[in-house]
Write an enzyme that holds these catalytic residues in place. Structure first.
Site, PDB file in Angstrom:
ATOM      1  N   SER A   1       2.886   1.021   1.293  1.00  0.00           N
ATOM      2  CA  SER A   1       2.948   0.824  -0.076  1.00  0.00           C
ATOM      3  C   SER A   1       3.265  -0.643  -0.419  1.00  0.00           C
ATOM      4  CB  SER A   1       4.556   1.448  -0.380  1.00  0.00           C
ATOM      5  OG  SER A   1       4.845   1.463  -1.611  1.00  0.00           O
TER       6      SER A   1
ATOM      7  N   ASP B   1       0.017  12.147  -3.565  1.00  0.00           N
ATOM      8  CA  ASP B   1       0.677  11.010  -3.831  1.00  0.00           C
ATOM      9  C   ASP B   1       0.932  10.585  -5.139  1.00  0.00           C
ATOM     10  OD1 ASP B   1       1.716   8.227  -3.520  1.00  0.00           O
ATOM     11  OD2 ASP B   1       1.080   7.788  -1.606  1.00  0.00           O
TER      12      ASP B   1
ATOM     13  N   HIS C   1       3.408  10.149  -0.797  1.00  0.00           N
ATOM     14  CA  HIS C   1       3.753   8.820  -0.370  1.00  0.00           C
ATOM     15  C   HIS C   1       4.547   8.498   0.716  1.00  0.00           C
ATOM     16  CE1 HIS C   1       3.391   4.906  -1.895  1.00  0.00           C
ATOM     17  NE2 HIS C   1       4.670   4.589  -1.388  1.00  0.00           N
TER      18      HIS C   1
END
Length: 404
Positions: free
Chosen positions: A177, A347, A380
């Site tokens: 991320s 995601d 995610h």
């Protein structure tokens, strides 16, 4: 009264957006067992699993004191000599614990060291074990005057130089991320390559204006981060009493199910079990700078990967010598640098359309230096908390490292 309601709503939505960007809702004051040990990550997370662990500190060029953990050998012992080093960089509102929340046979940090790597774990400024500074206190507003630009300019170089100096070797990098964004930004400036062998980017974040989470998009579009900053809240502390009370009130509203916030924000994660979520809430989320959240919101609104926008030409000119923030040009990443990118079809933060924009920037990358992995079922948080990530993500990642 209207202004108070707007401010309260702003704080709630910001917590929902940023406090759950890589996990569940923040832990509330009413939750049990929220206090953590202050002994450090080695004693709280690594040594209980029977691994050797070293605590290191580095000081950045702008005075922040960061903690690094090193797991030099696996549980079977041996020597750290000739083991390829790997640095693990967490995402937003997380810290180094990210990589150790699953059992050792499934957590990336432990898997790497048990497979012959020398593992280093990053903790970015402002997180629990990286709150030191040579002259400032976290109680000072000036302590929180940074965004991810400073992570690129100061945190990464300081950690890279420390690891390179301590090991005498080039090393691999893993980011998740926000940990991918700061690496890509540095790479676009053609920096740090002299200390690296390769990089693996999980849920890569660069372009984010096609983000599919409606709450995240709304939070950016109505300038919620800016409202907090104008209120004088320079530190965003999701476990703070005021934020906790607002969240308690919000989560007790009829029809609100806060247990689903992770999926609402990150996408429907396929592979996270309840025990992992419980461990997560013992350690996360972590504080960050409100300015950092504003910077990310700017990216969502503008569709660019650029430095922090100070909001007017004069201030930008003062900081950058130009009226608009300089861009991080993703097409400038050297084509011969080994990259492993892994992204998921579910995601909501690293959206497949945004990832495709990044991949288009890398279209001239050498074919034998770029591996792109796509998991249709992954969202995610699956990349760091998924119960099967060790098989579907980490095994091929380690195979990639062995090639480089």
């Amino acid at each position: 009264m209207a202004d108070i309601l707007i401010s309260a709503t702003s704080i709630v939505l910001l917590v929902l957006f940023f406090g759950t960007i890589n996990g569940m809702r923040p832990k509330l004051p009413s939750d049990k067992g929220q206090d953590e040990s202050d002994d450090g990550i080695c004693k709280s997370m690594v040594e209980p699993q029977n691994y050797v662990c070293e605590e290191h500190t580095v000081t950045t060029g702008d005075g922040y004191i960061l903690s690094l953990q090193r797991i030099p050998v696996g549980r079977s012992g041996g020597t750290s000599v000739d083991r390829p080093p790997v640095l693990l960089q967490h995402g937003l509102m997380m810290d180094g614990s990210t990589w150790m929340l699953l059992p050792p046979e499934k957590s990336l940090a432990f898997l790497l060291v048990d497979n012959g790597f020398d593992v280093w774990i990053a903790n970015s400024r402002g997180t629990k074990y990286s709150r030191g500074h040579v002259s400032l206190s976290p109680d000072d507003a000036a302590y929180w005057e940074w965004s991810w630009d400073e992570l690129v300019a100061y945190d990464l170089p300081a950690m890279f130089q420390h690891i390179h100096g301590a090991t005498g070797q080039k090393f691999h990098y893993v980011g998740h991320s926000l940990g991918t964004l700061i690496a890509l930004a540095a790479f676009s400036k053609q920096e740090l390559f002299g200390m690296l062998r390769s990089a693996a980017l999980l849920s890569p974040i660069a372009y984010v204006n096609q983000i599919s989470s409606p709450l995240a998009k709304s939070a950016a579009d109505i300038f919620l981060g800016e409202q907090l900053y104008w209120l004088g809240l320079h530190e965003f502390e999701p476990k703070g009493e005021a934020v906790g009370k607002l969240l308690n009130d919000f989560c007790n509203q009829p029809g609100i199910n806060c247990s689903n916030l992770m999926n609402i924000m990150t996408g429907p994660n396929c592979c996270i079990n309840s025990s992992t979520m419980n461990v997560f809430l013992e350690h996360e989320p972590q504080a960050t700078a409100t300015k950092n959240m504003i910077h990310l919101a700017q990216m969502i609104r503008m569709g660019t990967v650029a430095m922090y926008d100070y909001g007017n030409e004069d201030d930008n000119m003062s900081h950058y010598g130009q009226s608009t923030p300089p861009a991080y040009n993703m097409t400038s990443i050297p084509n011969d640098f080994p990259l492993y990118l892994s992204y998921g079809g579910k995601d909501a933060l690293s959206d497949v359309k945004d990832v495709q924009v990044l991949l288009n920037c890398l279209k001239d990358h050498n074919g034998d230096k770029l591996v792109v992995q796509y998991r249709d079922d992954y969202a995610h948080a699956d990349f760091v908390f998924g119960f099967n990530a060790h098989e579907v993500i980490y095994d091929p990642l380690m195979a990639f490292f062995r090639l480089h």
